[in-house]
Design a protein around this motif. Structure first.
Motif, mmCIF file in Angstrom:
data_model
loop_
_atom_site.group_PDB
_atom_site.id
_atom_site.type_symbol
_atom_site.label_atom_id
_atom_site.label_comp_id
_atom_site.label_asym_id
_atom_site.label_seq_id
_atom_site.Cartn_x
_atom_site.Cartn_y
_atom_site.Cartn_z
ATOM 1 N N LYS A 1 -17.048 8.530 29.386
ATOM 2 C CA LYS A 1 -17.868 8.512 30.594
ATOM 3 C C LYS A 1 -17.493 9.661 31.526
ATOM 4 C CE LYS A 1 -19.080 3.633 30.958
ATOM 5 N NZ LYS A 1 -18.928 2.396 31.755
ATOM 6 N N SER A 2 -16.192 9.868 31.717
ATOM 7 C CA SER A 2 -15.762 10.946 32.616
ATOM 8 C C SER A 2 -16.119 12.315 32.027
ATOM 9 C CB SER A 2 -14.274 10.849 32.918
ATOM 10 O OG SER A 2 -13.514 11.020 31.748
ATOM 11 N N TYR A 3 -16.027 12.450 30.712
ATOM 12 C CA TYR A 3 -16.410 13.705 30.063
ATOM 13 C C TYR A 3 -17.900 13.979 30.263
ATOM 14 C CZ TYR A 3 -17.378 17.173 26.495
ATOM 15 O OH TYR A 3 -17.811 18.308 25.837
ATOM 16 N N ILE A 4 -18.725 12.958 30.059
ATOM 17 C CA ILE A 4 -20.175 13.114 30.226
ATOM 18 C C ILE A 4 -20.508 13.451 31.674
ATOM 19 C CG2 ILE A 4 -22.378 11.852 30.184
ATOM 20 C CD1 ILE A 4 -21.318 10.425 27.652
ATOM 21 N N LYS A 5 -19.849 12.786 32.626
ATOM 22 C CA LYS A 5 -20.081 13.072 34.040
ATOM 23 C C LYS A 5 -19.702 14.512 34.366
ATOM 24 C CE LYS A 5 -19.789 8.461 36.020
ATOM 25 N NZ LYS A 5 -19.064 7.569 36.938
ATOM 26 N N ALA A 6 -18.587 14.981 33.818
ATOM 27 C CA ALA A 6 -18.150 16.356 34.071
ATOM 28 C C ALA A 6 -19.156 17.354 33.491
ATOM 29 C CB ALA A 6 -16.764 16.590 33.475
ATOM 30 N N GLN A 7 -19.634 17.095 32.301
ATOM 31 C CA GLN A 7 -20.618 17.975 31.677
ATOM 32 C C GLN A 7 -21.927 17.973 32.457
ATOM 33 O OE1 GLN A 7 -20.107 20.141 29.152
ATOM 34 N NE2 GLN A 7 -17.984 19.477 29.340
#
Length: 187
Positions: free
Chosen positions: A5-11
């Motif tokens: 989730k945090s990776y997707i939000k960062a992207q």
């Protein structure tokens, strides 16, 4: 799961920052009151759906294969690109694009039986045109350069023959039209 989730939000945040630099998207966002990232993702999904299922795929491929390369070619012509390799990139790209266009005009009835033809064509054209991949130059360096050098005299002879045949045909047509019009005037 939290990492994903945090990776997707960062992207998504990075994606949004890149879109902030495109003024037309800001205007569209203000007019329709939908965030620009959703507009781009929705438009891209719609575009991908149309390509995969063949709905207007030929026209879409033609537009994608024409618009960006035309802009880059004009930049090159106007001197905004000083690199000789950039000039070659766009010249080779247009050769590939013309090749596709000519071949498709002869075998368009067969294209309907090739699944996802336009999706593959679009992927190929993007690969050939994008500055990150410079696929047109890869094809030139790997195939076209050696082929043209090997067959240059034959190509020149064929062009000379075609030019002579066209000139002869043009003279014959001009003569036939002049003769026909003089016969009509006499009647």
């Amino acid at each position: 799961m939290e990492e994903a989730k945090s990776y997707i939000k960062a992207q998504f945040k990075t994606f949004k920052k890149k879109l902030d630099g495109i003024p037309i998207l800001k205007n569209a966002e203000e007019k329709v009151q939908i965030p620009k990232e959703y507009l781009v993702l929705g438009g891209g999904s719609f575009f991908l759906f149309m390509i995969i299922f063949g709905i207007g795929a030929g026209s879409l491929c033609s537009l994608v294969g024409f618009i960006y390369p035309t802009i880059k070619t004009i930049d090159t012509i106007e001197g905004n690109s000083s690199k000789r390799r950039s000039n070659k990139q766009w010249l080779v790209y247009w050769i590939l694009y013309a090749f596709f266009t000519v071949i498709e005009s002869f075998i368009d009835f067969l294209l309907y039986i090739i699944p996802f033809y336009y999706a593959f064509k679009l992927a190929f054209l993007l690969w050939a045109m994008l500055p990150q991949t410079k696929g047109a130059m890869v094809i030139y360096d790997a195939f076209l350069k050696d082929f043209v050098q090997k067959h240059e005299s034959k190509i020149d002879a064929a062009l000379k023959n075609a030019k002579n045949a066209a000139a002869k045909g043009s003279k014959e047509i001009t003569y036939a039209v002049a003769e026909a019009t003089s016969e009509v005037k006499e009647d």
